[in-house]
Enzyme design. Structure first.
Site, mmCIF file in Angstrom:
data_model
loop_
_atom_site.group_PDB
_atom_site.id
_atom_site.type_symbol
_atom_site.label_atom_id
_atom_site.label_comp_id
_atom_site.label_asym_id
_atom_site.label_seq_id
_atom_site.Cartn_x
_atom_site.Cartn_y
_atom_site.Cartn_z
ATOM 1 N N GLU A 93 0.860 -1.195 0.000
ATOM 2 C CA GLU A 93 0.000 0.000 0.000
ATOM 3 C C GLU A 93 0.891 1.238 0.000
ATOM 4 O O GLU A 93 1.802 1.349 0.834
ATOM 5 C CB GLU A 93 -0.948 0.035 1.218
ATOM 6 C CG GLU A 93 -1.954 1.188 1.067
ATOM 7 C CD GLU A 93 -2.763 1.512 2.324
ATOM 8 O OE1 GLU A 93 -2.664 0.794 3.341
ATOM 9 O OE2 GLU A 93 -3.484 2.525 2.283
ATOM 10 N N GLU A 98 4.986 5.116 3.493
ATOM 11 C CA GLU A 98 4.447 6.430 3.874
ATOM 12 C C GLU A 98 5.630 7.349 4.151
ATOM 13 O O GLU A 98 6.529 7.003 4.899
ATOM 14 C CB GLU A 98 3.544 6.304 5.109
ATOM 15 C CG GLU A 98 3.059 7.610 5.705
ATOM 16 C CD GLU A 98 2.334 8.539 4.730
ATOM 17 O OE1 GLU A 98 1.318 8.135 4.150
ATOM 18 O OE2 GLU A 98 2.819 9.680 4.548
ATOM 19 N N ASP A 104 -3.178 11.763 -2.583
ATOM 20 C CA ASP A 104 -3.285 13.231 -2.703
ATOM 21 C C ASP A 104 -3.542 13.598 -4.166
ATOM 22 O O ASP A 104 -2.824 13.139 -5.046
ATOM 23 C CB ASP A 104 -1.980 13.894 -2.238
ATOM 24 C CG ASP A 104 -1.705 13.636 -0.768
ATOM 25 O OD1 ASP A 104 -2.657 13.722 0.030
ATOM 26 O OD2 ASP A 104 -0.549 13.329 -0.418
ATOM 27 N N LYS A 149 -3.058 21.056 -9.117
ATOM 28 C CA LYS A 149 -2.385 21.989 -10.037
ATOM 29 C C LYS A 149 -1.572 21.214 -11.072
ATOM 30 O O LYS A 149 -0.886 20.240 -10.726
ATOM 31 C CB LYS A 149 -1.456 22.917 -9.253
ATOM 32 C CG LYS A 149 -2.205 23.977 -8.508
ATOM 33 C CD LYS A 149 -1.263 25.019 -7.967
ATOM 34 C CE LYS A 149 -2.009 25.984 -7.073
ATOM 35 N NZ LYS A 149 -1.157 26.618 -6.094
ATOM 36 N N ASP A 209 -12.173 9.369 -3.590
ATOM 37 C CA ASP A 209 -13.443 10.118 -3.589
ATOM 38 C C ASP A 209 -13.437 11.124 -4.729
ATOM 39 O O ASP A 209 -14.453 11.760 -4.983
ATOM 40 C CB ASP A 209 -13.544 10.920 -2.287
ATOM 41 C CG ASP A 209 -12.403 11.930 -2.214
ATOM 42 O OD1 ASP A 209 -11.227 11.480 -2.215
ATOM 43 O OD2 ASP A 209 -12.641 13.148 -2.215
ATOM 44 N N THR A 262 -10.629 2.910 4.768
ATOM 45 C CA THR A 262 -9.486 3.723 5.209
ATOM 46 C C THR A 262 -9.992 4.917 6.039
ATOM 47 O O THR A 262 -11.193 5.213 6.047
ATOM 48 C CB THR A 262 -8.673 4.264 3.994
ATOM 49 O OG1 THR A 262 -9.304 5.446 3.495
ATOM 50 C CG2 THR A 262 -8.544 3.244 2.875
ATOM 51 N N GLU A 263 -9.059 5.622 6.676
ATOM 52 C CA GLU A 263 -9.449 6.802 7.471
ATOM 53 C C GLU A 263 -10.142 7.851 6.600
ATOM 54 O O GLU A 263 -11.192 8.380 6.953
ATOM 55 C CB GLU A 263 -8.229 7.436 8.148
ATOM 56 C CG GLU A 263 -7.810 6.779 9.445
ATOM 57 C CD GLU A 263 -6.685 5.777 9.254
ATOM 58 O OE1 GLU A 263 -6.255 5.561 8.107
ATOM 59 O OE2 GLU A 263 -6.245 5.192 10.269
ATOM 60 N N GLU A 267 -11.543 7.377 3.689
ATOM 61 C CA GLU A 267 -12.773 6.803 3.140
ATOM 62 C C GLU A 267 -13.935 6.968 4.123
ATOM 63 O O GLU A 267 -15.047 7.341 3.729
ATOM 64 C CB GLU A 267 -12.526 5.314 2.853
ATOM 65 C CG GLU A 267 -13.602 4.642 2.038
ATOM 66 C CD GLU A 267 -13.162 3.256 1.551
ATOM 67 O OE1 GLU A 267 -12.092 2.762 1.983
ATOM 68 O OE2 GLU A 267 -13.884 2.672 0.747
HETATM 69 N N1 SAM Z 1 -4.402 6.158 2.444
HETATM 70 C C1 SAM Z 1 -4.785 6.890 3.617
HETATM 71 C C2 SAM Z 1 -6.286 6.951 3.733
HETATM 72 O O1 SAM Z 1 -6.975 6.619 2.753
HETATM 73 O O2 SAM Z 1 -6.788 7.289 4.819
HETATM 74 C C3 SAM Z 1 -4.146 8.302 3.622
HETATM 75 C C4 SAM Z 1 -4.583 9.204 2.499
HETATM 76 S S1 SAM Z 1 -3.704 10.764 2.487
HETATM 77 C C5 SAM Z 1 -4.732 11.778 1.518
HETATM 78 C C6 SAM Z 1 -2.362 10.418 1.364
HETATM 79 C C7 SAM Z 1 -1.089 9.934 2.039
HETATM 80 O O3 SAM Z 1 -0.148 9.590 1.035
HETATM 81 C C8 SAM Z 1 -0.409 11.003 2.913
HETATM 82 O O4 SAM Z 1 -0.195 10.469 4.207
HETATM 83 C C9 SAM Z 1 0.892 11.302 2.191
HETATM 84 O O5 SAM Z 1 1.955 11.628 3.071
HETATM 85 C C10 SAM Z 1 1.142 9.997 1.461
HETATM 86 N N2 SAM Z 1 1.994 10.159 0.261
HETATM 87 C C11 SAM Z 1 1.782 11.028 -0.757
HETATM 88 N N3 SAM Z 1 2.767 10.931 -1.671
HETATM 89 C C12 SAM Z 1 3.618 9.976 -1.204
HETATM 90 C C13 SAM Z 1 4.846 9.437 -1.691
HETATM 91 N N4 SAM Z 1 5.397 9.873 -2.840
HETATM 92 N N5 SAM Z 1 5.466 8.481 -0.971
HETATM 93 C C14 SAM Z 1 4.922 8.042 0.201
HETATM 94 N N6 SAM Z 1 3.775 8.528 0.723
HETATM 95 C C15 SAM Z 1 3.132 9.479 0.028
#
Ligand code: SAM
Length: 211
Positions: A43, A68, A117, A121, A153, A190-191, A193
């Site tokens: 993941e 992460e 994420d 942009k 989403d 997920t959190e 979600e």
């Molecule tokens: N997957 C979780 C959830 O659904 O609740 C967290 C979603 S959060 C919007 C996106 C996570 O991806 C963030 O914690 C961010 O730090 C991590 N992330 C983004 N780009 C990343 C990268 N290049 N390598 C590792 N983690 C990354």
């Protein structure tokens, strides 16, 4: 959303470096031994680890690796995992752009991208975890017939991801534009979600198979 800095995060992760790996180049091409021959699920962007921790408990027949980059959230994922009984899980506390340093070609069975994420942009498109630069790395480390399972989403990110992934030797195996309309106990929430479900927003999900 940026998490507040946690003073304990780095020392805690260093103290548990046996399960919170920073740069596991020594494991490249050895994951089969680590996983004890079990299929490996990766993941990327686990956040606080709600998904991976639950899935590893629910599916002990698989081995789960979570990447992460933000130490302020992955410390919570690791802490919660250490309070569980299972041993089929590991974390990599680093940026996924380094992926090919840690995994050899064909080592991974399934890649999960949950609520990545969106980086809306245009100038930040390369940072999206489903942009072609990342997808080409996923193609390399996945086994033949290996899968990417993506949930979000965000309709715009979903459409972008489908196009990017199908550009690169994957076929679409399943698609849903309202995944949680039916019960799916096999797949943890997920959190992020949970927050979108509470707002009654549809969850988009697709499964792609490597060809
Ligand atoms: N997957 C979780 C959830 O659904 O609740 C967290 C979603 S959060 C919007 C996106 C996570 O991806 C963030 O914690 C961010 O730090 C991590 N992330 C983004 N780009 C990343 C990268 N290049 N390598 C590792 N983690 C990354």
């Amino acid at each position: 959303m940026r998490m507040r800095k946690k003073k304990w995060a780095l020392p805690f992760l260093q103290e548990h470096s046996e399960v919170a790996l920073q740069n596991p180049i020594h494991l490249k091409s050895r994951w089969n031994t680590v996983s004890d021959q079990r299929p490996i699920h990766l993941e990327i962007g686990v956040g606080k680890g709600g998904y991976i921790n639950q899935m590893a408990l629910q599916h002990p027949d698989a081995f789960w690796v979570g990447i992460e980059k933000d130490v302020n959230v992955v410390c919570i994922a690791v802490k919660n995992f250490l309070n569980q009984e299972n041993d089929n899980e590991l974390f990599i506390t680093n940026d996924a752009s380094e992926l090919e340093q840690w995994f050899d070609k064909g080592e991974i069975d399934v890649i999960h991208l949950n609520f990545s994420d969106p980086w809306p942009k245009k100038g930040y498109r390369k940072r999206r975890l489903s942009s072609d630069g990342f997808v080409s790395k996923y193609h390399d480390i996945l086994k033949e017939n290996g899968k990417i399972i993506l949930k979000t989403d965000n309709k715009i990110l979903f459409e972008f991801s489908v196009v990017e992934i199908l550009k690169l030797y994957f076929v679409l195996e399943e698609i849903s534009v309202d995944f949680r309309r039916e019960e799916h106990q096999e797949d943890a929430i997920t959190e992020y979600e949970a927050k979108f479900m509470a707002l009654n927003q549809p969850i988009y999900r697709a499964i792609f198979k490597k060809i």
